[in-house]
Design a protein around this motif. Structure first.
Motif, PDB file in Angstrom:
ATOM      1  N   GLU A 153     -20.027  16.635 -46.712  1.00 45.61           N
ATOM      2  CA  GLU A 153     -19.504  16.670 -45.345  1.00 45.61           C
ATOM      3  C   GLU A 153     -18.821  15.361 -44.998  1.00 45.61           C
ATOM      4  OE1 GLU A 153     -22.866  17.649 -42.916  1.00 45.61           O
ATOM      5  OE2 GLU A 153     -22.915  19.728 -43.628  1.00 45.61           O
ATOM      6  N   HIS A 154     -19.422  14.254 -45.429  1.00 43.00           N
ATOM      7  CA  HIS A 154     -18.823  12.939 -45.162  1.00 43.00           C
ATOM      8  C   HIS A 154     -17.463  12.822 -45.853  1.00 43.00           C
ATOM      9  CE1 HIS A 154     -18.509   8.661 -44.441  1.00 43.00           C
ATOM     10  NE2 HIS A 154     -18.312   8.466 -45.732  1.00 43.00           N
ATOM     11  N   LEU A 155     -17.397  13.256 -47.108  1.00 46.80           N
ATOM     12  CA  LEU A 155     -16.128  13.180 -47.838  1.00 46.80           C
ATOM     13  C   LEU A 155     -15.058  14.082 -47.211  1.00 46.80           C
ATOM     14  CD1 LEU A 155     -17.409  13.165 -51.525  1.00 46.80           C
ATOM     15  CD2 LEU A 155     -16.369  11.260 -50.277  1.00 46.80           C
ATOM     16  N   ILE A 156     -15.466  15.288 -46.835  1.00 44.41           N
ATOM     17  CA  ILE A 156     -14.513  16.216 -46.209  1.00 44.41           C
ATOM     18  C   ILE A 156     -14.031  15.653 -44.885  1.00 44.41           C
ATOM     19  CG2 ILE A 156     -14.278  18.494 -45.134  1.00 44.41           C
ATOM     20  CD1 ILE A 156     -16.176  19.541 -47.338  1.00 44.41           C
ATOM     21  N   SER A 157     -14.954  15.125 -44.107  1.00 54.48           N
ATOM     22  CA  SER A 157     -14.595  14.550 -42.806  1.00 54.48           C
ATOM     23  C   SER A 157     -13.620  13.388 -42.978  1.00 54.48           C
ATOM     24  CB  SER A 157     -15.856  14.079 -42.089  1.00 54.48           C
ATOM     25  OG  SER A 157     -15.545  13.448 -40.887  1.00 54.48           O
ATOM     26  N   LYS A 158     -13.910  12.544 -43.947  1.00 57.35           N
ATOM     27  CA  LYS A 158     -13.034  11.395 -44.207  1.00 57.35           C
ATOM     28  C   LYS A 158     -11.646  11.868 -44.650  1.00 57.35           C
ATOM     29  CE  LYS A 158     -13.106   6.989 -46.614  1.00 57.35           C
ATOM     30  NZ  LYS A 158     -13.839   6.114 -47.511  1.00 57.35           N
ATOM     31  N   GLU A 159     -11.629  12.842 -45.546  1.00 59.14           N
ATOM     32  CA  GLU A 159     -10.355  13.382 -46.026  1.00 59.14           C
ATOM     33  C   GLU A 159      -9.584  14.058 -44.899  1.00 59.14           C
ATOM     34  OE1 GLU A 159      -7.248  14.168 -48.591  1.00 59.14           O
ATOM     35  OE2 GLU A 159      -8.959  12.857 -48.899  1.00 59.14           O
ATOM     36  N   LEU A 160     -10.286  14.820 -44.074  1.00 56.04           N
ATOM     37  CA  LEU A 160      -9.652  15.498 -42.951  1.00 56.04           C
ATOM     38  C   LEU A 160      -9.057  14.481 -41.976  1.00 56.04           C
ATOM     39  CD1 LEU A 160      -8.967  18.126 -41.490  1.00 56.04           C
ATOM     40  CD2 LEU A 160     -11.216  18.019 -40.389  1.00 56.04           C
ATOM     41  N   GLY A 161      -9.815  13.427 -41.695  1.00 54.40           N
ATOM     42  CA  GLY A 161      -9.302  12.365 -40.816  1.00 54.40           C
ATOM     43  C   GLY A 161      -8.035  11.735 -41.376  1.00 54.40           C
ATOM     44  N   GLY A 162      -8.039  11.514 -42.681  1.00 51.17           N
ATOM     45  CA  GLY A 162      -6.852  10.938 -43.330  1.00 51.17           C
ATOM     46  C   GLY A 162      -5.655  11.875 -43.252  1.00 51.17           C
ATOM     47  N   GLN A 163      -5.904  13.176 -43.463  1.00 49.36           N
ATOM     48  CA  GLN A 163      -4.823  14.166 -43.381  1.00 49.36           C
ATOM     49  C   GLN A 163      -4.254  14.258 -41.964  1.00 49.36           C
ATOM     50  OE1 GLN A 163      -3.306  16.104 -45.792  1.00 49.36           O
ATOM     51  NE2 GLN A 163      -4.418  14.810 -47.222  1.00 49.36           N
ATOM     52  N   ILE A 164      -5.161  14.243 -40.991  1.00 53.84           N
ATOM     53  CA  ILE A 164      -4.690  14.301 -39.587  1.00 53.84           C
ATOM     54  C   ILE A 164      -3.865  13.075 -39.268  1.00 53.84           C
ATOM     55  CG2 ILE A 164      -5.472  14.174 -37.172  1.00 53.84           C
ATOM     56  CD1 ILE A 164      -7.819  16.011 -37.998  1.00 53.84           C
ATOM     57  N   GLU A 165      -4.316  11.915 -39.715  1.00 56.17           N
ATOM     58  CA  GLU A 165      -3.571  10.681 -39.445  1.00 56.17           C
ATOM     59  C   GLU A 165      -2.176  10.743 -40.069  1.00 56.17           C
ATOM     60  OE1 GLU A 165      -2.697   7.164 -37.740  1.00 56.17           O
ATOM     61  OE2 GLU A 165      -4.514   8.337 -37.376  1.00 56.17           O
ATOM     62  N   LEU A 166      -2.076  11.261 -41.278  1.00 55.64           N
ATOM     63  CA  LEU A 166      -0.763  11.420 -41.923  1.00 55.64           C
ATOM     64  C   LEU A 166       0.146  12.337 -41.106  1.00 55.64           C
ATOM     65  CD1 LEU A 166      -1.617  11.816 -45.716  1.00 55.64           C
ATOM     66  CD2 LEU A 166      -0.241  10.009 -44.665  1.00 55.64           C
TER      67      LEU A 166
ATOM     68  N   ARG B 116      -2.249  21.923 -36.235  1.00 57.36           N
ATOM     69  CA  ARG B 116      -3.023  23.101 -36.650  1.00 57.36           C
ATOM     70  C   ARG B 116      -2.371  23.798 -37.844  1.00 57.36           C
ATOM     71  NH1 ARG B 116      -3.214  24.936 -31.204  1.00 57.36           N
ATOM     72  NH2 ARG B 116      -4.898  23.814 -30.245  1.00 57.36           N
ATOM     73  N   SER B 117      -1.079  24.010 -37.766  1.00 61.35           N
ATOM     74  CA  SER B 117      -0.410  24.739 -38.851  1.00 61.35           C
ATOM     75  C   SER B 117      -0.443  23.944 -40.150  1.00 61.35           C
ATOM     76  CB  SER B 117       1.025  25.106 -38.466  1.00 61.35           C
ATOM     77  OG  SER B 117       1.812  23.940 -38.354  1.00 61.35           O
ATOM     78  N   SER B 118      -0.309  22.632 -40.067  1.00 56.11           N
ATOM     79  CA  SER B 118      -0.328  21.844 -41.300  1.00 56.11           C
ATOM     80  C   SER B 118      -1.754  21.641 -41.826  1.00 56.11           C
ATOM     81  CB  SER B 118       0.352  20.494 -41.088  1.00 56.11           C
ATOM     82  OG  SER B 118      -0.338  19.748 -40.116  1.00 56.11           O
ATOM     83  N   MET B 119      -2.740  21.707 -40.951  1.00 53.89           N
ATOM     84  CA  MET B 119      -4.132  21.537 -41.362  1.00 53.89           C
ATOM     85  C   MET B 119      -4.758  22.852 -41.832  1.00 53.89           C
ATOM     86  SD  MET B 119      -5.200  18.397 -41.102  1.00 53.89           S
ATOM     87  CE  MET B 119      -3.656  17.919 -41.804  1.00 53.89           C
ATOM     88  N   TYR B 120      -4.136  23.974 -41.513  1.00 55.95           N
ATOM     89  CA  TYR B 120      -4.710  25.274 -41.852  1.00 55.95           C
ATOM     90  C   TYR B 120      -4.998  25.374 -43.345  1.00 55.95           C
ATOM     91  CZ  TYR B 120      -5.382  30.236 -42.481  1.00 55.95           C
ATOM     92  OH  TYR B 120      -5.894  31.436 -42.837  1.00 55.95           O
ATOM     93  N   THR B 121      -4.063  24.983 -44.174  1.00 57.82           N
ATOM     94  CA  THR B 121      -4.230  25.062 -45.628  1.00 57.82           C
ATOM     95  C   THR B 121      -5.379  24.157 -46.066  1.00 57.82           C
ATOM     96  OG1 THR B 121      -1.877  25.451 -45.857  1.00 57.82           O
ATOM     97  CG2 THR B 121      -3.062  24.780 -47.841  1.00 57.82           C
ATOM     98  N   PHE B 122      -5.412  22.959 -45.524  1.00 52.51           N
ATOM     99  CA  PHE B 122      -6.456  22.008 -45.903  1.00 52.51           C
ATOM    100  C   PHE B 122      -7.843  22.534 -45.520  1.00 52.51           C
ATOM    101  CE2 PHE B 122      -9.284  18.455 -44.926  1.00 52.51           C
ATOM    102  CZ  PHE B 122      -9.241  17.760 -46.127  1.00 52.51           C
ATOM    103  N   ILE B 123      -7.993  23.009 -44.298  1.00 49.08           N
ATOM    104  CA  ILE B 123      -9.284  23.482 -43.803  1.00 49.08           C
ATOM    105  C   ILE B 123      -9.711  24.758 -44.525  1.00 49.08           C
ATOM    106  CG2 ILE B 123     -10.482  24.415 -41.783  1.00 49.08           C
ATOM    107  CD1 ILE B 123      -8.844  22.413 -40.096  1.00 49.08           C
ATOM    108  N   SER B 124      -8.777  25.666 -44.774  1.00 52.83           N
ATOM    109  CA  SER B 124      -9.151  26.917 -45.453  1.00 52.83           C
ATOM    110  C   SER B 124      -9.615  26.665 -46.882  1.00 52.83           C
ATOM    111  CB  SER B 124      -7.983  27.905 -45.426  1.00 52.83           C
ATOM    112  OG  SER B 124      -6.911  27.402 -46.183  1.00 52.83           O
ATOM    113  N   PHE B 125      -9.175  25.581 -47.479  1.00 54.44           N
ATOM    114  CA  PHE B 125      -9.638  25.211 -48.816  1.00 54.44           C
ATOM    115  C   PHE B 125     -11.139  24.958 -48.815  1.00 54.44           C
ATOM    116  CE2 PHE B 125     -10.582  21.888 -51.960  1.00 54.44           C
ATOM    117  CZ  PHE B 125     -10.233  22.576 -53.118  1.00 54.44           C
ATOM    118  N   PHE B 126     -11.627  24.332 -47.768  1.00 55.46           N
ATOM    119  CA  PHE B 126     -13.061  24.025 -47.683  1.00 55.46           C
ATOM    120  C   PHE B 126     -13.828  25.121 -46.994  1.00 55.46           C
ATOM    121  CE2 PHE B 126     -11.126  19.878 -48.301  1.00 55.46           C
ATOM    122  CZ  PHE B 126     -11.868  19.424 -49.357  1.00 55.46           C
TER     123      PHE B 126
END
Length: 184
Positions: A112-125, A174-184
């Motif tokens: 969860e920590h790794l996913i959260s960190k990765e998600l935060g990085g993706q959102i920042e990008l 949301r649209s750009s994060m959909y692929t990332f979130i659906s992976f997990f």
């Protein structure tokens, strides 16, 4: 030795007679094994326990005080060994369950920590790739937690423009994060 009673065999066993022990073993090994198998549901454990019981009888031969029934003594020894075995198995199972639960929690927590960190990085990008004005409105809204009216005043925009900018930014994210979130 086949015609000698159990009590007489025990008396001979107390005197160290190996043949008396062998005869008792031959008479009762299979019965003891069947009882242990039914209780433990494991042939190898049953064999081990029966052998342990007979080893105990052989090593304690001089101290045996069986006056009435060898089978009753054997059954009591067997029952006590089975209870000890079941306790050991239950203890091991509890320890394994605790370990499994602990490892599972740690694994989940780490994941969860790794996913959260990765998600935060993706959102920042993705936020950094927004148009300048939209990025500024989004950051004021989400990072500085300003209200729509405060943002409108600070940037000299209408509240409706601020709402539109926030809405557009969220749709893009949301649209750009959909692929990332659906992976997990």
């Amino acid at each position: 030795m086949k015609k000698i009673s159990d009590i007489e065999l025990v008396r001979l066993l107390r005197a160290g007679n190996r043949a008396a022990f062998d005869e008792l073993y031959e008479r009762y090994w299979e019965v003891a094994y069947d009882i242990a198998c039914k209780q433990l549901h494991d042939e190898d454990d049953a064999k081990d326990i029966v052998h342990d019981v007979f080893i105990h009888i052989w090593t304690k031969q001089g101290q045996l005080t069986i006056d009435k029934s060898f089978i009753a003594y054997l059954y009591t020894c067997l029952k006590n060994r089975i209870i000890d075995q079941v306790r050991k198995q239950n203890f091991r199972l509890k320890q394994l369950e605790i370990l499994r639960h602990t490892l599972s929690e740690e694994d989940n927590s780490t994941m969860e920590h790794l996913i959260s960190k990765e998600l935060g990085g993706q959102i920042e990008l993705k936020v950094n790739s927004l148009p300048e004005k939209m990025k500024e409105v989004y950051r004021l809204s989400r990072e500085e937690e300003l209200s729509i009216d405060e943002i409108a005043e600070k940037l000299s925009l209408s509240p409706q423009t601020v709402k539109n900018q926030i809405s557009s930014a969220l749709k893009r994210l949301r649209s750009s994060m959909y692929t990332f979130i659906s992976f997990f």
